[in-house]
Design a protein around this motif. Structure first.
Motif, PDB file in Angstrom:
ATOM      1  N   ILE A  19      -3.741   9.697  -7.526  1.00 44.73           N
ATOM      2  CA  ILE A  19      -3.201   8.357  -7.797  1.00 44.73           C
ATOM      3  C   ILE A  19      -3.403   7.441  -6.599  1.00 44.73           C
ATOM      4  CG2 ILE A  19      -1.074   7.061  -8.270  1.00 44.73           C
ATOM      5  CD1 ILE A  19      -0.108   9.518  -9.850  1.00 44.73           C
ATOM      6  N   LEU A  20      -3.158   7.973  -5.410  1.00 41.43           N
ATOM      7  CA  LEU A  20      -3.373   7.168  -4.204  1.00 41.43           C
ATOM      8  C   LEU A  20      -4.845   6.811  -4.040  1.00 41.43           C
ATOM      9  CD1 LEU A  20      -1.012   9.074  -1.731  1.00 41.43           C
ATOM     10  CD2 LEU A  20      -0.603   6.844  -2.793  1.00 41.43           C
ATOM     11  N   LEU A  21      -5.729   7.734  -4.431  1.00 44.29           N
ATOM     12  CA  LEU A  21      -7.163   7.467  -4.375  1.00 44.29           C
ATOM     13  C   LEU A  21      -7.529   6.271  -5.256  1.00 44.29           C
ATOM     14  CD1 LEU A  21     -10.179   8.095  -3.838  1.00 44.29           C
ATOM     15  CD2 LEU A  21     -10.039   9.831  -5.634  1.00 44.29           C
ATOM     16  N   VAL A  22      -6.987   6.229  -6.463  1.00 43.93           N
ATOM     17  CA  VAL A  22      -7.279   5.102  -7.362  1.00 43.93           C
ATOM     18  C   VAL A  22      -6.774   3.791  -6.764  1.00 43.93           C
ATOM     19  CG1 VAL A  22      -6.866   4.110  -9.643  1.00 43.93           C
ATOM     20  CG2 VAL A  22      -7.267   6.564  -9.412  1.00 43.93           C
ATOM     21  N   SER A  27      -8.163  -1.301  -3.949  1.00 44.59           N
ATOM     22  CA  SER A  27      -8.035  -2.148  -2.764  1.00 44.59           C
ATOM     23  C   SER A  27      -9.411  -2.473  -2.178  1.00 44.59           C
ATOM     24  CB  SER A  27      -7.144  -1.479  -1.705  1.00 44.59           C
ATOM     25  OG  SER A  27      -7.823  -0.450  -1.016  1.00 44.59           O
ATOM     26  N   PHE A  28     -10.305  -1.484  -2.189  1.00 45.57           N
ATOM     27  CA  PHE A  28     -11.626  -1.735  -1.606  1.00 45.57           C
ATOM     28  C   PHE A  28     -12.527  -2.537  -2.526  1.00 45.57           C
ATOM     29  CE2 PHE A  28     -10.766   0.501   2.165  1.00 45.57           C
ATOM     30  CZ  PHE A  28     -11.776   0.141   3.056  1.00 45.57           C
ATOM     31  N   ILE A  29     -12.339  -2.424  -3.835  1.00 41.01           N
ATOM     32  CA  ILE A  29     -13.068  -3.318  -4.732  1.00 41.01           C
ATOM     33  C   ILE A  29     -12.670  -4.761  -4.438  1.00 41.01           C
ATOM     34  CG2 ILE A  29     -13.371  -4.049  -7.129  1.00 41.01           C
ATOM     35  CD1 ILE A  29     -13.068  -1.144  -7.966  1.00 41.01           C
ATOM     36  N   ASP A  30     -11.363  -5.007  -4.348  1.00 37.83           N
ATOM     37  CA  ASP A  30     -10.873  -6.355  -4.059  1.00 37.83           C
ATOM     38  C   ASP A  30     -11.361  -6.838  -2.690  1.00 37.83           C
ATOM     39  OD1 ASP A  30      -9.582  -6.099  -6.435  1.00 37.83           O
ATOM     40  OD2 ASP A  30      -7.556  -6.092  -5.631  1.00 37.83           O
ATOM     41  N   TYR A 145      -8.608  11.224  -0.311  1.00 40.68           N
ATOM     42  CA  TYR A 145      -7.983   9.900  -0.452  1.00 40.68           C
ATOM     43  C   TYR A 145      -8.904   8.820   0.109  1.00 40.68           C
ATOM     44  CZ  TYR A 145      -5.180   5.905   1.057  1.00 40.68           C
ATOM     45  OH  TYR A 145      -4.729   4.624   1.312  1.00 40.68           O
ATOM     46  N   ALA A 146      -9.480   9.083   1.280  1.00 44.71           N
ATOM     47  CA  ALA A 146     -10.331   8.089   1.944  1.00 44.71           C
ATOM     48  C   ALA A 146     -11.651   7.874   1.216  1.00 44.71           C
ATOM     49  CB  ALA A 146     -10.589   8.507   3.394  1.00 44.71           C
ATOM     50  N   MET A 147     -11.996   8.744   0.247  1.00 42.99           N
ATOM     51  CA  MET A 147     -13.144   8.477  -0.614  1.00 42.99           C
ATOM     52  C   MET A 147     -13.028   7.115  -1.270  1.00 42.99           C
ATOM     53  SD  MET A 147     -13.727  12.082  -2.659  1.00 42.99           S
ATOM     54  CE  MET A 147     -14.546  11.226  -4.006  1.00 42.99           C
ATOM     55  N   GLY A 148     -11.789   6.635  -1.396  1.00 39.18           N
ATOM     56  CA  GLY A 148     -11.568   5.324  -2.013  1.00 39.18           C
ATOM     57  C   GLY A 148     -12.342   4.219  -1.329  1.00 39.18           C
ATOM     58  N   ILE A 149     -12.585   4.376  -0.016  1.00 38.55           N
ATOM     59  CA  ILE A 149     -13.364   3.382   0.724  1.00 38.55           C
ATOM     60  C   ILE A 149     -14.735   3.222   0.079  1.00 38.55           C
ATOM     61  CG2 ILE A 149     -14.482   2.873   2.931  1.00 38.55           C
ATOM     62  CD1 ILE A 149     -12.261   4.507   4.297  1.00 38.55           C
ATOM     63  N   CYS A 199       0.053  -0.806 -11.377  1.00 37.32           N
ATOM     64  CA  CYS A 199       1.352  -0.562 -10.742  1.00 37.32           C
ATOM     65  C   CYS A 199       2.199   0.434 -11.529  1.00 37.32           C
ATOM     66  CB  CYS A 199       2.121  -1.885 -10.586  1.00 37.32           C
ATOM     67  SG  CYS A 199       1.424  -2.976  -9.327  1.00 37.32           S
ATOM     68  N   LEU A 200       2.063   0.440 -12.845  1.00 39.26           N
ATOM     69  CA  LEU A 200       2.849   1.358 -13.675  1.00 39.26           C
ATOM     70  C   LEU A 200       2.465   2.817 -13.412  1.00 39.26           C
ATOM     71  CD1 LEU A 200       2.769  -0.604 -17.064  1.00 39.26           C
ATOM     72  CD2 LEU A 200       4.679  -0.444 -15.436  1.00 39.26           C
ATOM     73  N   VAL A 201       1.201   3.066 -13.086  1.00 43.49           N
ATOM     74  CA  VAL A 201       0.731   4.429 -12.845  1.00 43.49           C
ATOM     75  C   VAL A 201       1.410   5.031 -11.612  1.00 43.49           C
ATOM     76  CG1 VAL A 201      -1.312   5.856 -12.383  1.00 43.49           C
ATOM     77  CG2 VAL A 201      -1.474   3.881 -13.922  1.00 43.49           C
ATOM     78  N   LEU A 202       1.767   4.192 -10.648  1.00 41.20           N
ATOM     79  CA  LEU A 202       2.380   4.680  -9.409  1.00 41.20           C
ATOM     80  C   LEU A 202       3.723   5.374  -9.653  1.00 41.20           C
ATOM     81  CD1 LEU A 202       1.549   1.600  -7.177  1.00 41.20           C
ATOM     82  CD2 LEU A 202       0.594   3.892  -6.925  1.00 41.20           C
ATOM     83  N   LEU A 203       4.330   5.115 -10.808  1.00 46.00           N
ATOM     84  CA  LEU A 203       5.607   5.767 -11.127  1.00 46.00           C
ATOM     85  C   LEU A 203       5.445   7.279 -11.270  1.00 46.00           C
ATOM     86  CD1 LEU A 203       7.017   3.205 -13.742  1.00 46.00           C
ATOM     87  CD2 LEU A 203       7.610   3.414 -11.317  1.00 46.00           C
ATOM     88  N   ALA A 204       4.208   7.747 -11.470  1.00 43.15           N
ATOM     89  CA  ALA A 204       3.964   9.189 -11.626  1.00 43.15           C
ATOM     90  C   ALA A 204       4.010   9.933 -10.299  1.00 43.15           C
ATOM     91  CB  ALA A 204       2.606   9.418 -12.294  1.00 43.15           C
ATOM     92  N   ILE A 205       4.029   9.222  -9.173  1.00 43.04           N
ATOM     93  CA  ILE A 205       4.110   9.877  -7.866  1.00 43.04           C
ATOM     94  C   ILE A 205       5.539  10.354  -7.621  1.00 43.04           C
ATOM     95  CG2 ILE A 205       4.020   9.522  -5.351  1.00 43.04           C
ATOM     96  CD1 ILE A 205       1.717   7.630  -5.755  1.00 43.04           C
ATOM     97  N   LYS A 206       5.660  11.632  -7.228  1.00 49.74           N
ATOM     98  CA  LYS A 206       6.959  12.177  -6.825  1.00 49.74           C
ATOM     99  C   LYS A 206       6.914  12.411  -5.321  1.00 49.74           C
ATOM    100  CE  LYS A 206      10.216  15.968  -7.654  1.00 49.74           C
ATOM    101  NZ  LYS A 206      10.453  17.233  -8.390  1.00 49.74           N
TER     102      LYS A 206
END
Length: 444
Positions: A19-22, A27-30, A145-149, A199-206
């Motif tokens: 989820i953090l990766l997405v 963020s990097f697309i923007d 996670y940093a693959m997101g870059i 933002c709704l997807v972030l609710l799945a993080i525990k």
């Protein structure tokens, strides 16, 4: 009784990373989509390469860095998931606002907002991942996670190229309420809407329990500063060594699409598809390879494995910088693949290295300082340094290839020197943390 040093299950931990990766991809697309839109934005706003570079880098970087340190402090003691959610929502709104910009200063203000919002993500994400994985798996997890870059940058080019081609064929569109919207403006509006929905997807993080002495407690800034002073040589060599690599990376990547368009005659759509695909594959494999290599070296007894991977990557990147002088296109694409691969290698191990030399309750703030340094120097100065060489040294838009080559090569040499100097202090910093933790009566 809850065992605060117990890690989550592997599935739960990797769901968090996914989820953090997405979020990082978004963020990097923007952040990077501007690099493909230099032509139409310059034309519509009537600006130079140097002014465009300020939109790409400095306007974003200043507030990203300024906001990062207080947000890192929040990440050390408050809900990290909540902090990330607010950050995603804010930067998505500001991205959409970029699509409404009518003048240059409007765009500058919106980019400042994007930077301030994105500053909430990585310090909190690093802290979440560090509390989800034991030390011998941490570099790999943070590298994923940093693959997101590179997934984000690649998708910015790939999807951006497809959308730019389609949008240019359609021409300006008329939308309800907003009126006439140019193709490049539509891209920002769509990206902002996608981020808000995510933002709704972030609710799945525990949130995992915080590990170590004083975890979850707001440590006074004076105490954080005092601890950093005890390991200052390691911190300075680490932060500025990786900042030099960030400088080379951001400086080059900001202008590589323009390099292909001006020097080799590709269209923005072709650059987006070809270069975007290459960045996604080479960057993602490079950054994960760096993390896996560091974890392998750590298991073999190297206490400075993360720093050594950074040093290796810097040496290989320096050799690959010759790509900007190559005219044979098949050879150019082959070298560019390895260039992106080696540039990517350090950006998972660099934040992982911070987690290894800081107590838990200071990790978010130390990560924010690291991000402050690499973003202000890398993103804040890198694109503008290349643009200024083109505008003021060569005074020729077609010389962008030489500007990239000179700036990237000189700053990479600086990185090699700093990371080499930092190996011994870094090992000493790990000893300092172990001694500190023993004095506190618990592992850090």
């Amino acid at each position: 009784m809850i065992d605060n040093n117990r890690y989550p299950t592997s599935i739960r931990a990797w769901v968090t990373v996914g989820i953090l990766l997405v979020a990082y991809v978004l963020s990097f697309i923007d952040r990077q989509i501007l690099n493909l839109l230099v032509g139409p934005i310059r034309a519509d706003l009537g600006i130079s390469d140097t002014q465009m570079s300020l939109l790409m880098g400095l306007s974003f970087a200043i507030f990203y860095t300024v906001a990062g340190i207080p947000l890192g402090r929040i990440a050390d003691s408050k809900s990290r998931r909540g902090l990330i959610a607010w950050g995603v929502a804010f930067w998505s709104l500001m991205t959409a606002a970029c699509g409404l910009a009518q003048q240059y200063w409007h765009f500058i203000l919106c980019r400042i907002g994007v930077g301030a919002g994105e500053a909430a993500l990585s310090p909190a994400a690093y802290s979440l991942i560090a509390d989800s994985f034991p030390a011998d798996r941490r570099a790999t997890a943070i590298s994923v996670y940093a693959m997101g870059i590179y997934l984000g940058a690649g998708m910015a080019f790939l999807l951006g190229g497809i959308v730019v081609t389609w949008a240019n064929a359609q021409g300006p569109m008329t939308l309800p309420v907003l009126g006439i919207v140019r193709p490049w403006q539509l891209i920002f509006l769509v990206l902002g809407a996608v981020g808000l929905m995510f933002c709704l997807v972030l609710l799945a993080i525990k949130e995992p329990t915080r590990k170590g002495v004083g975890a979850g407690v707001a440590v006074p800034l004076k105490e954080v500063g005092a601890y950093l002073l005890t390991i200052r040589k390691a911190v300075l060599c680490h932060n500025f060594g990786f900042a030099c690599l960030s400088f080379a990376s951001y400086g080059a990547s900001a202008w590589i699409p323009t390099f292909f368009i001006r020097t080799h005659g590709l269209t923005p759509g072709e650059v987006g598809i070809y270069y975007g695909s290459l960045v996604m594959v080479a960057g993602s494999t490079g950054i994960v390879f760096g993390g896996r290599l560091a974890d392998y070296m750590a298991r073999r007894g190297y206490r400075d494995a993360n720093m050594r991977v950074g040093l290796l990557a810097a040496v290989l990147t320096l050799l690959c910088n010759a790509v900007y002088l190559v005219d044979n296109m098949p050879l150019l694409w082959a070298i560019m693949f390895f260039n992106v691969f080696t540039v990517a290698m350090p950006f998972g191990v660099a934040p992982a290295a911070i987690q290894e030399i800081m107590p838990n309750a200071m990790r978010g703030q130390a990560s924010a300082i690291y991000l402050f340094t690499i973003t202000l120097i890398g993103l804040g100065i890198g694109p503008t340094a290349v643009a200024m060489f083109t505008d003021f040294v060569f005074q020729d838009d077609m010389a962008v290839r030489y500007s990239i080559f000179i700036v990237a090569s000189v700053i990479t040499v600086g990185s090699i020197i700093l990371l080499w100097m930092g190996l011994k202090p870094y090992r000493a910093a790990r000893d300092t943390l172990e001694n500190w933790s023993e004095q506190q009566g618990q592992p850090g």
